[in-house]
Scaffold this active site. Structure first.
Site, PDB file in Angstrom:
ATOM      1  N   ASN A   4       8.627   6.480  13.352  1.00 21.87           N
ATOM      2  CA  ASN A   4       7.853   6.957  12.231  1.00 21.87           C
ATOM      3  C   ASN A   4       6.263   6.999  12.704  1.00 21.87           C
ATOM      4  O   ASN A   4       5.806   5.834  12.465  1.00 21.87           O
ATOM      5  CB  ASN A   4       8.358   6.191  11.112  1.00 21.87           C
ATOM      6  CG  ASN A   4       7.336   6.433   9.890  1.00 21.87           C
ATOM      7  OD1 ASN A   4       6.855   7.434   9.900  1.00 21.87           O
ATOM      8  ND2 ASN A   4       7.424   5.482   8.909  1.00 21.87           N
ATOM      9  N   TRP A   5       5.973   8.038  12.723  1.00 22.45           N
ATOM     10  CA  TRP A   5       4.537   8.294  13.195  1.00 22.45           C
ATOM     11  C   TRP A   5       3.568   7.988  12.135  1.00 22.45           C
ATOM     12  O   TRP A   5       2.388   8.078  12.166  1.00 22.45           O
ATOM     13  CB  TRP A   5       4.075   9.692  13.756  1.00 22.45           C
ATOM     14  CG  TRP A   5       4.798   9.808  15.095  1.00 22.45           C
ATOM     15  CD1 TRP A   5       5.717   8.869  15.894  1.00 22.45           C
ATOM     16  CD2 TRP A   5       4.837  11.069  16.037  1.00 22.45           C
ATOM     17  NE1 TRP A   5       6.126   9.579  17.064  1.00 22.45           N
ATOM     18  CE2 TRP A   5       5.576  10.800  17.300  1.00 22.45           C
ATOM     19  CE3 TRP A   5       4.137  12.050  16.022  1.00 22.45           C
ATOM     20  CZ2 TRP A   5       5.617  11.527  18.190  1.00 22.45           C
ATOM     21  CZ3 TRP A   5       4.192  13.031  17.008  1.00 22.45           C
ATOM     22  CH2 TRP A   5       5.002  12.868  17.941  1.00 22.45           C
ATOM     23  N   LYS A   6       4.056   8.001  11.026  1.00 24.83           N
ATOM     24  CA  LYS A   6       3.188   7.920   9.581  1.00 24.83           C
ATOM     25  C   LYS A   6       2.207   8.828   9.872  1.00 24.83           C
ATOM     26  O   LYS A   6       2.296  10.175  10.025  1.00 24.83           O
ATOM     27  CB  LYS A   6       2.760   6.415   9.464  1.00 24.83           C
ATOM     28  CG  LYS A   6       3.833   5.543   9.533  1.00 24.83           C
ATOM     29  CD  LYS A   6       3.405   4.006   9.251  1.00 24.83           C
ATOM     30  CE  LYS A   6       4.824   3.150   9.314  1.00 24.83           C
ATOM     31  NZ  LYS A   6       4.413   1.874   8.944  1.00 24.83           N
ATOM     32  N   HIS A  66      10.459   5.178   2.059  1.00 23.65           N
ATOM     33  CA  HIS A  66       9.495   4.176   2.690  1.00 23.65           C
ATOM     34  C   HIS A  66       8.792   3.205   1.974  1.00 23.65           C
ATOM     35  O   HIS A  66       8.172   3.645   0.625  1.00 23.65           O
ATOM     36  CB  HIS A  66       8.920   4.785   3.823  1.00 23.65           C
ATOM     37  CG  HIS A  66       8.107   3.918   4.732  1.00 23.65           C
ATOM     38  ND1 HIS A  66       7.068   3.205   4.462  1.00 23.65           N
ATOM     39  CD2 HIS A  66       8.480   3.745   5.920  1.00 23.65           C
ATOM     40  CE1 HIS A  66       6.964   2.583   5.662  1.00 23.65           C
ATOM     41  NE2 HIS A  66       7.735   2.734   6.627  1.00 23.65           N
ATOM     42  N   GLU A  69       6.036   2.361   2.053  1.00 29.18           N
ATOM     43  CA  GLU A  69       4.312   2.993   1.805  1.00 29.18           C
ATOM     44  C   GLU A  69       4.446   4.138   0.540  1.00 29.18           C
ATOM     45  O   GLU A  69       3.401   4.163   0.070  1.00 29.18           O
ATOM     46  CB  GLU A  69       3.832   3.243   3.000  1.00 29.18           C
ATOM     47  CG  GLU A  69       3.620   2.377   4.165  1.00 29.18           C
ATOM     48  CD  GLU A  69       3.677   2.633   5.345  1.00 29.18           C
ATOM     49  OE1 GLU A  69       3.755   3.649   5.878  1.00 29.18           O
ATOM     50  OE2 GLU A  69       3.522   1.727   6.236  1.00 29.18           O
ATOM     51  N   GLU A 129      13.694  -2.497   6.201  1.00 34.53           N
ATOM     52  CA  GLU A 129      12.209  -2.936   6.668  1.00 34.53           C
ATOM     53  C   GLU A 129      11.701  -3.836   5.674  1.00 34.53           C
ATOM     54  O   GLU A 129      11.020  -3.456   4.483  1.00 34.53           O
ATOM     55  CB  GLU A 129      11.446  -1.559   6.573  1.00 34.53           C
ATOM     56  CG  GLU A 129      11.903  -0.397   7.569  1.00 34.53           C
ATOM     57  CD  GLU A 129      10.839   0.422   8.010  1.00 34.53           C
ATOM     58  OE1 GLU A 129      10.681   0.694   9.111  1.00 34.53           O
ATOM     59  OE2 GLU A 129      10.053   1.216   7.045  1.00 34.53           O
ATOM     60  N   GLY A 177       3.465  -3.547  10.392  1.00 32.55           N
ATOM     61  CA  GLY A 177       2.345  -3.438  10.693  1.00 32.55           C
ATOM     62  C   GLY A 177       1.496  -4.393  10.796  1.00 32.55           C
ATOM     63  O   GLY A 177       0.502  -4.559  10.819  1.00 32.55           O
ATOM     64  N   SER A 201       7.167  -4.108  12.816  1.00 34.91           N
ATOM     65  CA  SER A 201       6.705  -4.600  14.147  1.00 34.91           C
ATOM     66  C   SER A 201       7.677  -4.603  15.085  1.00 34.91           C
ATOM     67  O   SER A 201       7.563  -5.678  16.032  1.00 34.91           O
ATOM     68  CB  SER A 201       6.134  -6.070  13.652  1.00 34.91           C
ATOM     69  OG  SER A 201       5.027  -5.970  12.972  1.00 34.91           O
ATOM     70  N   GLY A 261       7.290   1.901  14.025  1.00 34.70           N
ATOM     71  CA  GLY A 261       6.083   2.447  13.583  1.00 34.70           C
ATOM     72  C   GLY A 261       5.097   2.608  14.595  1.00 34.70           C
ATOM     73  O   GLY A 261       5.084   3.495  15.538  1.00 34.70           O
ATOM     74  N   GLY A 262       4.029   1.619  14.779  1.00 35.19           N
ATOM     75  CA  GLY A 262       3.076   1.709  15.679  1.00 35.19           C
ATOM     76  C   GLY A 262       3.346   1.871  17.262  1.00 35.19           C
ATOM     77  O   GLY A 262       2.947   2.702  18.016  1.00 35.19           O
TER      78      GLY A 262
HETATM   79  P1  13P Z   1       5.493  -1.025  12.504  1.00 40.74           P
HETATM   80  O1  13P Z   1       6.561  -0.613  13.440  1.00 40.74           O
HETATM   81  O2  13P Z   1       4.041  -0.223  12.963  1.00 40.74           O
HETATM   82  O3  13P Z   1       5.480  -2.276  12.002  1.00 40.74           O
HETATM   83  O4  13P Z   1       6.137   0.273  11.257  1.00 40.74           O
HETATM   84  C1  13P Z   1       7.444  -0.173  10.749  1.00 40.74           C
HETATM   85  C2  13P Z   1       7.497   0.993   9.832  1.00 40.74           C
HETATM   86  O5  13P Z   1       7.093   1.102   8.757  1.00 40.74           O
HETATM   87  C3  13P Z   1       8.731   2.026  10.252  1.00 40.74           C
HETATM   88  O6  13P Z   1       8.819   2.947   9.433  1.00 40.74           O
END
Ligand code: 13P
Length: 247
Positions: free
Chosen positions: A8-10, A95, A97, A165, A171, A209, A230-231
């Protein structure tokens, strides 16, 4: 069951980055990884066409959200038929967010999943408790309620993936322990079994993470069928190392 390794590149990247990152990942997808894993990426919507030109034969592409509506006067929204039309297979829904910054409720997520099903898209539905909810001992109640309300009755293992999640792990560099993940994923599997005859076949991903250093342990935890990253999905070497850890 292969592991599903999803990025997920956000709200990150550019056209050039999309092209470069997918090119690097594709060149690393060799026999062992492909035997053991499936791959999926959610770029920002504007870069989805670039991703679809550079995704190669093995990387599927999805969109990070969709509208509950099919078309019409909904400025800024992206409809599920458009996501299908452009050539995507998946849509990420609920998600944390989106729940936090856009006020999405379980009911909205459920309606979006139904809109996705109409287009034969796979809905990747996110659930997870906040830190205070976990500290108050409410993690299972919260996730149970999210599964009950956000996952439509018409969900099947073919049209739905669940992503657990924990919000406090996103993050932050904090990861849930393998024991906590095992307990929550088995709980999610039980909740699915109460409603769906094919519950055993649902993919349940862990996200929060996930990194090369912790991926082997997390991905080998019972009922963890892959990762939502994510990251670390923004770096080809890290994304590939996580997939390697799954094998
Ligand atoms: P991180 O891997 O950056 O913690 O993000 C996880 C995430 O929200 C994937 O959707």
């Amino acid at each position: 069951m292969k592991k599903l390794i999803a990025g997920n590149w956000k709200m990150n990247g550019s056209q050039a980055m999309t092209q470069d990152l997918l090119g690097e990942i594709n060149s690393g997808l060799n026999g062992a990884l492909l035997d053991n894993c499936e791959f999926l990426v959610f770029p920002p919507s504007l870069y989805v066409p670039t991703a679809l030109k550079n995704n190669g034969p093995y990387m599927r592409v999805g969109v990070q959200d969709c509208s509950v509506h099919e078309s019409g006067a909904y400025t800024g929204e992206i409809a599920a038929p458009m996501i299908k039309d452009i050539g995507c297979s998946h849509v990420l829904l609920g998600h944390s967010e989106r729940r936090q910054y856009h006020g999405e409720s379980d009911e909205t997520v459920c309606d979006k999943a139904k809109a996705a099903y109409v287009q034969d898209l796979v809905a990747v539905i996110c659930v997870g408790e906040t830190e205070s909810q976990r500290e108050e001992g409410k993690a299972f109640d919260v996730v149970g309620e999210q599964i009950a309300k956000a996952v439509p009755e018409t969900a099947t293992a073919d049209n739905t993936v669940i992503a657990y999640e924990p919000v406090w792990a996103i993050g932050t560099g904090k990861t849930a322990s393998a024991d906590d993940v095992a307990e929550m994923h088995s709980f999610i599997r039980e909740k699915l079994a109460e409603r769906f005859s094919d519950s055993e076949n649902f993919y349940i991903l862990y996200g929060g993470s996930m990194k090369p250093e912790n991926a082997a342990e997390l991905l080998n935890t019972p009922n963890v069928n892959g990762g939502l990253i994510g990251g670390a999905s923004l770096k080809a070497d890290q994304f590939l190392a996580i997939a390697k850890a799954a094998t």
